[in-house]
Design a protein around this motif. Structure first.
Motif, short mmCIF file in Angstrom:
data_model
loop_
_atom_site.label_atom_id
_atom_site.label_comp_id
_atom_site.label_asym_id
_atom_site.label_seq_id
_atom_site.Cartn_x
_atom_site.Cartn_y
_atom_site.Cartn_z
N UNK A 47 28.85 44.69 38.98
CA UNK A 47 28.50 44.85 37.57
C UNK A 47 26.98 44.72 37.45
N UNK A 48 26.52 44.75 36.24
CA UNK A 48 25.08 44.65 36.01
C UNK A 48 24.53 43.32 36.53
N UNK A 49 25.31 42.26 36.44
CA UNK A 49 24.81 40.93 36.80
C UNK A 49 25.43 40.33 38.06
N UNK A 50 26.51 40.91 38.57
CA UNK A 50 27.17 40.33 39.74
C UNK A 50 27.46 41.39 40.79
N UNK A 51 27.15 41.06 42.04
CA UNK A 51 27.49 41.93 43.16
C UNK A 51 28.95 41.69 43.53
N UNK A 52 29.49 42.58 44.34
CA UNK A 52 30.85 42.39 44.83
C UNK A 52 30.93 41.13 45.68
N UNK A 53 29.91 40.88 46.49
CA UNK A 53 29.88 39.68 47.33
C UNK A 53 29.93 38.41 46.49
N UNK A 54 29.23 38.42 45.38
CA UNK A 54 29.25 37.25 44.50
C UNK A 54 30.62 37.08 43.84
N UNK A 55 31.25 38.17 43.43
CA UNK A 55 32.59 38.09 42.84
C UNK A 55 33.59 37.54 43.85
N UNK A 56 33.53 38.04 45.07
CA UNK A 56 34.43 37.56 46.12
C UNK A 56 34.11 36.10 46.44
#
Length: 138
Positions: A47-56
């Motif tokens: 998203x605009x503020x979160x990478x996939x790595x951060x979500x995971x």
């Protein structure tokens, strides 16, 4: 705090390999694979503020340590609503992924002893447990 969730993830992934295992209960290469597959096959997007790595990372931190939303907010420096939304986005993707990689053995009934398989008294109870067992084996 000036440390964002993305900085936290980069510190973990570029730091000592043990840190990734202690925080997320995965080795770095497994963590990267877990991020890559949902991106390429299951539509998990940054998203605009979160990478996939951060979500995971949010998802794994909560699962690995049983921590609540508030601790994840402090660790990743995001609101409770953001943590909640991204946790559930990754959860949906992991459920889709699990349906593709967790399968019962094609011939699981061949291993059922004949005295159970041919006995209408025992087999219905055994069938449920046996299917459940093989459904969750990798």
């Amino acid at each position: 705090s000036s440390r964002t969730g993305n900085i936290f993830i980069q510190e973990i992934l570029n730091g000592h390999p043990r840190c990734c295992y202690e925080d997320f209960r995965l080795h770095i290469d497994v963590f990267n694979s877990l991020c890559l597959d949902p991106k390429t096959h299951y539509g998990l997007r940054p998203t605009r503020n979160l990478s996939v790595e951060e979500s995971v990372g949010i998802f794994l931190l909560i699962l690995a340590h049983g921590c609540g939303n508030r601790l994840a907010q402090e660790t990743f420096n995001h609101s409770g609503e953001t943590i909640h939304r991204h946790f559930h986005n990754v959860l949906k993707v992991v459920l889709k992924l699990s349906g593709d990689i967790i399968r019962a053995n094609a011939n699981y009934n061949e291993e059922v002893p004949p005295q159970i398989l041919n006995n209408s008294r025992y087999y219905p109870m055994f069938k449920v447990r046996y299917i459940f067992y093989f459904k969750f084996q990798l």
